[in-house]
Scaffold this active site. Structure first.
Site, mmCIF file in Angstrom:
data_model
loop_
_atom_site.group_PDB
_atom_site.id
_atom_site.type_symbol
_atom_site.label_atom_id
_atom_site.label_comp_id
_atom_site.label_asym_id
_atom_site.label_seq_id
_atom_site.Cartn_x
_atom_site.Cartn_y
_atom_site.Cartn_z
ATOM 1 N N GLU B 145 7.574 14.528 -14.610
ATOM 2 C CA GLU B 145 7.667 13.174 -14.081
ATOM 3 C C GLU B 145 9.146 12.779 -14.116
ATOM 4 O O GLU B 145 9.881 13.189 -15.013
ATOM 5 C CB GLU B 145 6.852 12.207 -14.944
ATOM 6 C CG GLU B 145 5.352 12.261 -14.715
ATOM 7 C CD GLU B 145 4.932 11.583 -13.405
ATOM 8 O OE1 GLU B 145 5.768 10.921 -12.777
ATOM 9 O OE2 GLU B 145 3.761 11.740 -13.020
ATOM 10 N N GLU B 281 -4.311 7.242 1.141
ATOM 11 C CA GLU B 281 -4.537 8.021 -0.084
ATOM 12 C C GLU B 281 -5.987 7.980 -0.517
ATOM 13 O O GLU B 281 -6.515 8.932 -1.086
ATOM 14 C CB GLU B 281 -3.744 7.401 -1.241
ATOM 15 C CG GLU B 281 -2.280 7.538 -1.206
ATOM 16 C CD GLU B 281 -1.705 7.027 -2.525
ATOM 17 O OE1 GLU B 281 -1.188 7.855 -3.282
ATOM 18 O OE2 GLU B 281 -1.804 5.817 -2.795
ATOM 19 N N ARG B 294 -7.673 4.151 -9.556
ATOM 20 C CA ARG B 294 -7.119 5.499 -9.387
ATOM 21 C C ARG B 294 -7.911 6.177 -8.270
ATOM 22 O O ARG B 294 -9.038 5.787 -7.973
ATOM 23 C CB ARG B 294 -7.276 6.307 -10.692
ATOM 24 C CG ARG B 294 -6.639 5.651 -11.920
ATOM 25 C CD ARG B 294 -5.117 5.724 -11.900
ATOM 26 N NE ARG B 294 -4.628 7.080 -11.800
ATOM 27 C CZ ARG B 294 -4.317 7.857 -12.854
ATOM 28 N NH1 ARG B 294 -4.443 7.391 -14.073
ATOM 29 N NH2 ARG B 294 -3.863 9.093 -12.682
ATOM 30 N N LEU B 295 -7.312 7.218 -7.699
ATOM 31 C CA LEU B 295 -8.040 7.963 -6.669
ATOM 32 C C LEU B 295 -9.093 8.840 -7.338
ATOM 33 O O LEU B 295 -8.979 9.201 -8.504
ATOM 34 C CB LEU B 295 -7.066 8.830 -5.859
ATOM 35 C CG LEU B 295 -5.912 8.053 -5.202
ATOM 36 C CD1 LEU B 295 -4.990 9.014 -4.460
ATOM 37 C CD2 LEU B 295 -6.448 6.987 -4.247
ATOM 38 N N TRP B 297 -10.438 12.326 -7.694
ATOM 39 C CA TRP B 297 -9.787 13.609 -7.435
ATOM 40 C C TRP B 297 -10.782 14.727 -7.102
ATOM 41 O O TRP B 297 -10.811 15.772 -7.739
ATOM 42 C CB TRP B 297 -8.888 13.993 -8.628
ATOM 43 C CG TRP B 297 -7.726 13.052 -8.816
ATOM 44 C CD1 TRP B 297 -7.524 11.843 -8.230
ATOM 45 C CD2 TRP B 297 -6.587 13.257 -9.660
ATOM 46 N NE1 TRP B 297 -6.344 11.282 -8.638
ATOM 47 C CE2 TRP B 297 -5.742 12.123 -9.530
ATOM 48 C CE3 TRP B 297 -6.179 14.292 -10.517
ATOM 49 C CZ2 TRP B 297 -4.541 12.000 -10.229
ATOM 50 C CZ3 TRP B 297 -4.981 14.160 -11.216
ATOM 51 C CH2 TRP B 297 -4.177 13.035 -11.061
ATOM 52 N N ASP B 399 0.550 16.025 -3.898
ATOM 53 C CA ASP B 399 1.128 15.403 -5.094
ATOM 54 C C ASP B 399 1.146 16.381 -6.269
ATOM 55 O O ASP B 399 0.511 17.429 -6.230
ATOM 56 C CB ASP B 399 0.303 14.156 -5.437
ATOM 57 C CG ASP B 399 1.113 13.133 -6.236
ATOM 58 O OD1 ASP B 399 2.328 13.352 -6.451
ATOM 59 O OD2 ASP B 399 0.529 12.110 -6.635
ATOM 60 N N GLU B 402 3.943 19.233 -11.274
ATOM 61 C CA GLU B 402 4.825 19.217 -12.462
ATOM 62 C C GLU B 402 4.069 19.303 -13.777
ATOM 63 O O GLU B 402 4.690 19.334 -14.840
ATOM 64 C CB GLU B 402 5.630 17.911 -12.515
ATOM 65 C CG GLU B 402 6.330 17.513 -11.235
ATOM 66 C CD GLU B 402 5.435 16.712 -10.302
ATOM 67 O OE1 GLU B 402 4.221 16.622 -10.566
ATOM 68 O OE2 GLU B 402 5.951 16.200 -9.300
ATOM 69 N N ARG B 449 6.803 16.023 -3.857
ATOM 70 C CA ARG B 449 7.919 15.579 -4.699
ATOM 71 C C ARG B 449 8.323 16.697 -5.648
ATOM 72 O O ARG B 449 9.473 16.856 -6.002
ATOM 73 C CB ARG B 449 7.543 14.331 -5.492
ATOM 74 C CG ARG B 449 6.355 14.498 -6.402
ATOM 75 C CD ARG B 449 6.086 13.262 -7.278
ATOM 76 N NE ARG B 449 5.288 13.669 -8.418
ATOM 77 C CZ ARG B 449 4.964 12.879 -9.428
ATOM 78 N NH1 ARG B 449 5.367 11.629 -9.461
ATOM 79 N NH2 ARG B 449 4.243 13.326 -10.427
ATOM 80 N N ASP B 466 8.682 8.771 -7.252
ATOM 81 C CA ASP B 466 8.222 7.416 -7.556
ATOM 82 C C ASP B 466 9.344 6.517 -8.047
ATOM 83 O O ASP B 466 9.479 6.265 -9.247
ATOM 84 C CB ASP B 466 7.152 7.486 -8.648
ATOM 85 C CG ASP B 466 5.971 8.352 -8.238
ATOM 86 O OD1 ASP B 466 5.833 8.654 -7.039
ATOM 87 O OD2 ASP B 466 5.197 8.730 -9.129
ATOM 88 N N HIS B 531 4.465 2.532 1.333
ATOM 89 C CA HIS B 531 3.537 2.764 0.214
ATOM 90 C C HIS B 531 3.216 1.385 -0.352
ATOM 91 O O HIS B 531 4.110 0.569 -0.531
ATOM 92 C CB HIS B 531 4.197 3.657 -0.838
ATOM 93 C CG HIS B 531 3.231 4.308 -1.779
ATOM 94 N ND1 HIS B 531 2.243 3.619 -2.451
ATOM 95 C CD2 HIS B 531 3.094 5.615 -2.150
ATOM 96 C CE1 HIS B 531 1.544 4.462 -3.196
ATOM 97 N NE2 HIS B 531 2.041 5.683 -3.035
#
Lengths: 676, 676
Positions: B145, B281, B294-295, B297, B399, B402, B449, B466, B531
């Site tokens: 992040e 999204e 939240r989405l 997933w 997305d 990381e 990203r 972000d 966004h």
């Protein structure tokens, strides 16, 4: 001392059954190398980082037992390589000492591993304010400001960090010392003044890092903790006895001139407060800066602020009140003493010989070079004797000692990076010799926050430095206890603190309750002394509330009633080096539940004190060690040891317990009445 | 490649006149050793520390020139010792490569020094958000992040740190890469996925630290920066061309179901906004947590939120609007795809083979193991092709990448600590292969990203991650420029960002002005995409203010008017690997005043863009590089290069300059009219 070589190149040192050095080719005990440090100071706060260029494991150890009984160990990277470090180990009175020498001048880093046990506890490293049990953390050892907040998770610390780099962390202390005590009942001391970092994070070993080759590693063992502490005190030097007059009442910290001091003293006495002294920092006058009022660092009476001080002090003395002042090792460059010292060549300089001035915030100061014997003598005689002792001062705060810049040039030719940690002890010596020279040892007193190895022999009394005016975990009231216990194990018998704390920043101000709780604790320390704090006007002062004044008076009566008991502790400290405030395990080593307790203490053998260190608490939970029964001072209830008990703890009734069977048991139990 | 031995054991490598390796016994180039790291992850934020047990200088270098033209260098601690590291150096097309191997498996740390010049500038290391010129700092290279605030002196950062360990620092980035470009016109790349730290703090050397022995150090040189960047792009792989439809208008980020998307789109178009796509999204539905929405997933259309999506998307497409969604490499364990993947054995596991679930805040996810070719293929075909491409998605945010935990067990048997940095590229590959498999390369698009070495060959478009919804130095609008410039030098031609920023925490919310300034910048990047942010309800949205909507519409008209010019840049990127957004020095290497500029960029050869990145600014100071004259877009004033100029910069008139003599000069100067 018993060296043993074992199969596979293993080499082990045992001292009275404890394994204190253990080497094997695949688990070497010593690493050497070279580093380039960066040390930046901002008003006593240091930003220190290291770039380690080399760190070499010395995997090959060659032992030679010598005719005189000593052992010589040569350490090399491998069997083919030349030795890089040599240890000469010999027996000492109560253990062993290992003298170290490196073969190359480029070696300026040593990492030394000490075998550890998984459940081992470790204490000491000077005066530690956050953690008494050092296990699980590393402790950089470098005298500095202690920090404001000292906890990166608090907003106060963050504000201090971002505005003045002064937030600090758990390990920052005015008084570090490369010495620790293990629950295996040994003490390890490293003789060096270099920056060090003692790392107790590993299960199987401690790793001690030094930014120079230490002269010696000393190992002291004993069969019990009390004896171990006695031996440690013997090693570092016994303190002079605390003057008896200190026990006659509180010392009032007042810093707004003669009239203010006189008025508050009278008002306090009228309220039943026992007063043994006035401590007036501002005896030297003040200086107005944008930060606020600062003292004028030219160590002479200020006639304007203290008109007729000579007569006044005589009156005070006749009235049973001593006068105490303030001094530090700097001289402001707009004062008269600076000019004297500079003309005589007594000030430390830049490398090119020019003046070195330290910025203290809108005023600059010279550093008296105590490595020059003539300069030290000048400070002892011309400043402390002539301007202080001979002019009515019976005591003082000997402030600072942590600020020696690392790029200053000193008369003894030693790198200031090595003298930085040595400075507090030199400063203590100057104060102690001045008193000794005046024949006032045991009568005049000074108190210091800075310290290092050897300060014990010179400084009669520590003060815990500058706590924030709060109950916080890492910078509040409770940290004082941790400081007393850790420094006490290393031979500092006497410890005390500013009642009500000192540092008030970013809107954090002292409450009446904090003052009361602090006074309750201070009654069970060798000196009760108040401080108006860094911002007197915006903080609560004890005379502003009749209830607090009455509470404080009550606590001074307890303090004075304790005098005979405390005098006994003072005698014990002189004879055996035992601290007045003691961790519970010192007398209860069989009870491992006591090993990590850092907010209770034994005051001598017979009183257990568990200061209330939270706001709003009316009850307090206390652990009573196993093996004795304990009587709660205020209720008279007796409890068996080996358990936690909850007791009422309203203001005025600090959780204190008397050991059943104590020699002075009846007298101590009477304290509750004495208080009334 | 020219190796030279000199007196005193010195060894030097010169590549086209540049000294790129320099060794002497008293100044060795390479150190090796052993360390034990601690890596703790909390939701993509890492706490990483190292305990270096050994760091040994390799002072002895033995050179053998071999028959095939390569050179073999054996490095040892001294002449008597065995070699610990061997370098085999050979020529490459545009430089040299040095293959490394260690003699002992216990070596897991390498420090490699590169000779530096005092006035040298250094750029790259992936996508750096705070500092474009890397000199004077060190850069840990570990995908994570990026941090919230990223500046330890701000209150926002402190709050993020203390509440969720997420404050970050200047070096935190989703996309690190162990590759840098020097103003000496060479590029150094280290082939490894291990944790690395590139230290540019020293005057005479750079020091590169690796937590494994890198396979290779690669050196690429060129006579000018443009050629160097071309060669770098060649090395890491050319990106597919950006789809032309992206340039037809803004992509609106909307995430509150079909009706919301349809309504805002209509309202926007009615206000004159050019729209090329909707990015929703929440196509997968949402999950309510205590943190907020939240989405969900489980990467499949949510019929409730997007009823009749198949028909609806067809209508959108017919209307010239593409539909974009969202995906990441995790599968929530209450979804259907998780069950499929788990049953097939496609999820990474614990060491004992049991399920490894990652906590994302009140929901847990499995990690699809992309080191298992069957698992990667499953994700490409079953998820991306079947659920996304075949169901109307022409693009998506890919997305994460990381978060690979370092203690997970993977099918390829490689330590997750070494796979952590490799993950973003594997993830990009999965996305790219899915598109390729469907024959949609150059039409479907995804943006990431996360990145690492090699991501260039697969990911068609970076997004800057972000940012906070503000103008702050280390987490605001301006950091996007730094990210574009640094990643662009390493072969990432396409970069864009969330218009208006993303992260709104601790009361920090988006202002209309911020949105406007961000939109102005975005018009001069290859994708304009909004966004709603992490907290849509408490942040300004462009449709809430008619003035902002009109301004945004104006900027989309500029964006669309730029299409012919940008198409030329896209062709150039495909042919030569040149980034669309370029540091000024790329075309003005004779003007060293441009070397440290990180808040202006050239958009292609002929536009200079200096986005306003401060609140309340109505003027802006811009540096125009020497050698050309520049016409201010809005006033038509022409300025000579080689100077700073102050221009009016009210909202709607971002500081943009057209190069005099540009091929499309007249067309570009007409942009001001196109905007109207």
């Amino acid at each position: 001392m018993n060296w043993q070589t074992e199969a596979g190149g293993k080499l082990v040192l045992r001292v009275a059954g404890r394994t204190l050095f253990e080497h094997a080719p695949d688990a070497p005990a010593v690493f050497v190398g070279h580093g380039v440090e960066t040390i930046d100071m901002y008003r006593g706060n240091f930003d220190i980082s290291d770039y380690v260029e080399e760190r070499v494991a010395l995997r090959d150890a060659r032992l030679t037992l010598q005719a005189d009984g000593s052992a010589r160990i040569e350490l090399a990277r491998d069997a083919q390589a030349a030795a890089e470090l040599t240890i000469v180990a010999s027996e000492s009175a109560h253990g062993a000492q290992l003298a170290l020498s490196a073969s190359g001048a480029e070696i300026n880093r040593v990492w030394w591993r000490v075998p550890a046990q998984r459940d081992e506890h470790v204490w000491g490293c000077g005066e530690q304010m956050s953690y008494f049990d050092l296990r699980g953390r590393n402790f950089p050892l470098w005298t500095s400001e202690p920090g404001v907040g000292r906890d990166k998770s608090t907003h106060l610390t963050w504000q201090a960090d971002t505005t003045s780099k002064s937030g600090g962390d758990y390990y920052n202390t005015n008084y570090p010392q490369p010495t620790f005590v293990s629950s295996q009942k040994y003490c390890l001391h490293a003789e060096t003044t270099a920056y060090a970092d003692f790392d107790f994070r590993h299960d199987e070993r401690h790793e001690l890092q030094f930014w120079a080759v230490p002269e010696r590693i000393e190992l002291i063992v004993a069969d019990d903790f009390i004896t171990l502490v006695e031996r440690i005190s013997q090693r570092f030097g016994r303190q002079p006895a605390l003057p008896a007059w200190v026990m006659d009442g509180a010392i009032l910290g007042l810093k707004n001139g003669r009239d203010h001091a006189q008025t508050i003293m009278e008002q306090s006495r009228a309220a039943g407060l026992k007063v043994s002294g006035l401590w007036c920092e501002d005896w030297v006058g003040i200086r107005q800066t944008s930060f606020g009022k600062r003292l004028f660092w030219d160590w002479r009476w200020n006639e304007t602020r203290y008109p007729g001080h000579a007569e006044w002090v005589k009156q005070l003395n006749a009235d049973g009140v001593r006068f105490l002042g303030y001094v530090n090792p700097y001289l402001c460059n707009d004062g008269t003493l600076y000019v004297e010292a500079k003309q005589a060549g007594y000030l430390a300089t830049r490398a090119d010989g020019s003046d070195y001035l330290v910025d203290f915030g809108e005023f600059d100061c010279g550093v008296v070079d105590f490595t020059n014997p003539a300069a030290a003598r000048w400070f002892e005689e011309r400043v402390i004797r002539d301007e202080m002792l001979n002019k009515g001062l019976d005591g003082w705060m000997a402030d600072f000692g942590e600020y020696l810049p690392t790029d200053v040039t000193l008369a003894n030719g030693i790198d200031a990076k090595l003298m930085h940690n040595a400075w507090p002890t030199l400063w203590a010596q100057v104060n102690a010799r001045a008193i000794e020279g005046a024949g006032r040892t045991g009568d005049a007193v000074f108190f210091m926050r800075a310290g290092y190895t050897g300060v014990q022999a010179h400084c009669p009394l520590l003060w815990a430095g500058d706590q924030s005016v709060d109950f916080t975990r890492h910078d509040g009231l409770q940290t004082v206890i941790c400081g007393a216990l850790s420094s006490g194990l290393l031979g500092n018998a006497y410890h005390h603190s500013d009642i009500g704390g000192y540092t008030s920043l970013f809107g954090n101000t002292r409450t009446p309750e904090l003052f009361q709780r602090w006074a309750e604790m201070a009654a069970f320390t060798p000196m009760m002394r108040t401080h108006e704090g860094n911002r007197p006007d915006s903080n609560f002062q004890f005379w502003q509330d009749a209830g607090v004044l009455a509470h404080f008076a009550r606590m001074t009566r307890v303090f004075v009633a304790l005098k005979p008991y405390v005098q006994g502790l003072v005698d014990e400290a002189a004879a055996r080096g035992l601290p007045l405030q003691r961790p519970l395990f010192l007398h209860y080593e069989h009870d491992r539940a006591t090993y990590a307790i850092q907010d209770h203490y034994l005051y001598g053998r017979d009183l257990l004190v568990a200061p209330v260190h939270a706001a709003g608490a009316m009850q307090w939970r206390v652990y009573l060690p196993q093996g004795d029964a304990w009587t709660h001072l205020w209720s008279g209830t007796r409890y068996e040891g080996g358990q936690h008990v909850d007791v009422a703890a309203p203001p005025g009734e600090p959780p204190v317990f008397v050991r059943h069977g104590a020699a002075r048991e009846a007298q101590l139990l009477k304290l509750a009445q004495d208080a009334a």
